[in-house]
Design an enzyme around this catalytic site. Structure first.
Site, short mmCIF file in Angstrom:
data_model
loop_
_atom_site.label_atom_id
_atom_site.label_comp_id
_atom_site.label_asym_id
_atom_site.label_seq_id
_atom_site.Cartn_x
_atom_site.Cartn_y
_atom_site.Cartn_z
N ARG A 239 10.63 35.43 -16.49
CA ARG A 239 10.10 36.91 -16.39
C ARG A 239 9.63 37.00 -14.80
NH1 ARG A 239 7.67 36.56 -22.32
NH2 ARG A 239 9.43 37.31 -23.59
N GLN A 333 18.78 58.82 -4.66
CA GLN A 333 18.47 60.27 -4.58
C GLN A 333 18.59 60.84 -3.24
OE1 GLN A 333 18.88 62.36 -6.91
NE2 GLN A 333 18.41 64.37 -6.06
N GLU A 360 15.25 39.03 -20.41
CA GLU A 360 13.98 38.25 -20.32
C GLU A 360 12.94 38.93 -21.28
OE1 GLU A 360 14.65 35.51 -19.26
OE2 GLU A 360 15.26 35.23 -17.19
N ARG A 372 -1.16 42.69 -27.85
CA ARG A 372 -1.64 41.50 -28.84
C ARG A 372 -2.73 40.67 -28.25
NH1 ARG A 372 3.92 39.47 -31.69
NH2 ARG A 372 4.25 41.32 -33.14
#
Length: 379
Positions: A239, A333, A360, A372
């Site tokens: 991650r 953009q 991931e 949590r």
């Protein structure tokens, strides 16, 4: 967090590699769906095949903080290739951390050279974010294990030589999962067709199909029932790396946007002189720097084994991948119609970075992990 001279030199070396070997070819690889294995092996000569692997098997033995510097710099050239190198490194690190001495010396020297590539096989057609619900099974048959099931969205599948496969050896839930090392010539191991994807086209993504795939007992990685713990610990580093890849892609996009605004004129003046566009650039840079600061904080926590390392990795993954995609999208953009043309490379960056919010662990799952942890700490 101040960088050392060695870290600055490391980041510069990888950035130079990305500029020379990745960026000039990134759009062509994307359009032709070419997986540049030769370039990966050149990257391995810089130590990028085993970034956090110990030196006795050819690794670079660097820290997680070093790794995020590497992957951000690599992704400035091509997020798709940087993303695959991250996955390969996750496989190598799992073997280094949890493998026996025999497994380490059998697989890691070739993985660190990237003579052999690695793939991580966790996700299934009906078990993505809910990894503990996987249904691929492994049953003991004498001195072998026999695996049956299908793995989905596997980067490098069909080209890789080593696969870390998570399979159920026991009852339901996380405790019944084990990890196995399969080689590409394993009987009963085949692959689906290359998936047609929105982005990440410079690396193959295929199903890994296990139909009575038979491996010796010593292919078990980390002990029976230890697979889920191995998978989750590997994802902390993965991650961080994919968050870094998002920032590298965003940095490349922002650099191109600044250059475009300074070169293009409209309504009698340079676009760069329009205050509204200056404010947008300032906000993009601020978001990028804030994301980088959180990423470095999470990497340092993982390096030092801090108790909140896992939620910090989840926070960094969520924040950096969201910010990276948003910055790249805004940069497109700012290019106007040119950003929509393939030759400018902007639309490729946007497509590549979009998947980082999914893989991931989706960013919704990152929020579950963080909340949590917060509620557990409050109890």
């Amino acid at each position: 967090m101040p960088l050392t001279d060695e870290q600055r030199a490391l980041r510069e070396t990888v950035a130079d590699f990305a500029t020379e070997h990745l960026e000039p070819h990134a759009v062509h690889w994307d359009q032709t769906k070419h997986f540049p294995v030769d370039v990966l092996r050149t990257a391995a000569q810089l130590g990028l095949g085993g970034v956090c692997v110990r030196e006795d098997v050819g690794g670079s033995d660097l820290t997680r903080t070093d790794a995020v510097l590497i992957f951000e710099a690599l992704a400035t050239g091509c997020p798709s290739i940087a993303g695959y190198v991250s996955i390969h490194n996750m496989v190598a690190r799992m073997i280094d951390q949890y493998g026996t001495d025999q497994q380490r010396h059998r697989h890691l020297p070739a993985l660190c050279r990237m003579d052999t590539l690695g793939s991580y096989c966790l996700t299934e057609p009906d078990a993505g974010s809910d990894a503990a619900a996987l249904t691929t099974r492994a049953r003991r048959d004498g001195d072998h294990w026999v695996l049956d099931g299908v793995k989905q969205f596997i980067s490098g599948a069909g080209t890789s030589g080593v696969y870390v496969v998570l399979a159920r050896t026991g009852g339901p839930g996380a405790a019944g999962i084990s990890a196995f090392l399969l080689e590409t010539d394993t009987p009963g191991l085949t692959f689906g067709p290359n998936e047609v994807k929105m982005g990440w086209n410079a690396q193959p993504t295929r199903q890994v199909i296990l139909d009575g795939a038979r491996v010796p007992a010593d292919a078990l990685l980390g002990g029976e029932g230890g697979g889920f713990r191995i998978a989750m610990s590997a994802l902390d580093g993965g991650r961080l790396n994919i968050a870094a890849c998002s920032l590298g892609g965003a940095e490349a996009a922002l650099t191109r946007a600044v250059r475009h605004l300074t070169e293009r004129s409209a309504f009698g003046g340079r676009l760069a002189d329009a205050q509204a566009l200056q404010f947008r650039l300032a906000d993009m840079r601020t978001e990028l720097e804030a994301a980088r600061t959180l990423l470095w904080r999470a990497a340092d926590a993982l390096d030092h084994g801090e108790p909140d390392a896992t939620p910090l990795c989840a926070m960094a993954k969520r924040f950096c991948t969201d910010a990276g995609f948003d910055i790249a999208n805004q940069a497109l953009q700012l290019h106007g119609g040119y950003g929509y043309l393939t030759e400018y490379g902007m639309e490729k960056l946007v497509r590549d970075l979009r998947v980082h919010q999914i893989l991931e662990g989706t960013n919704e799952i990152m929020r579950v992990i963080v909340s949590r942890w917060m509620l557990r700490e409050a109890a």
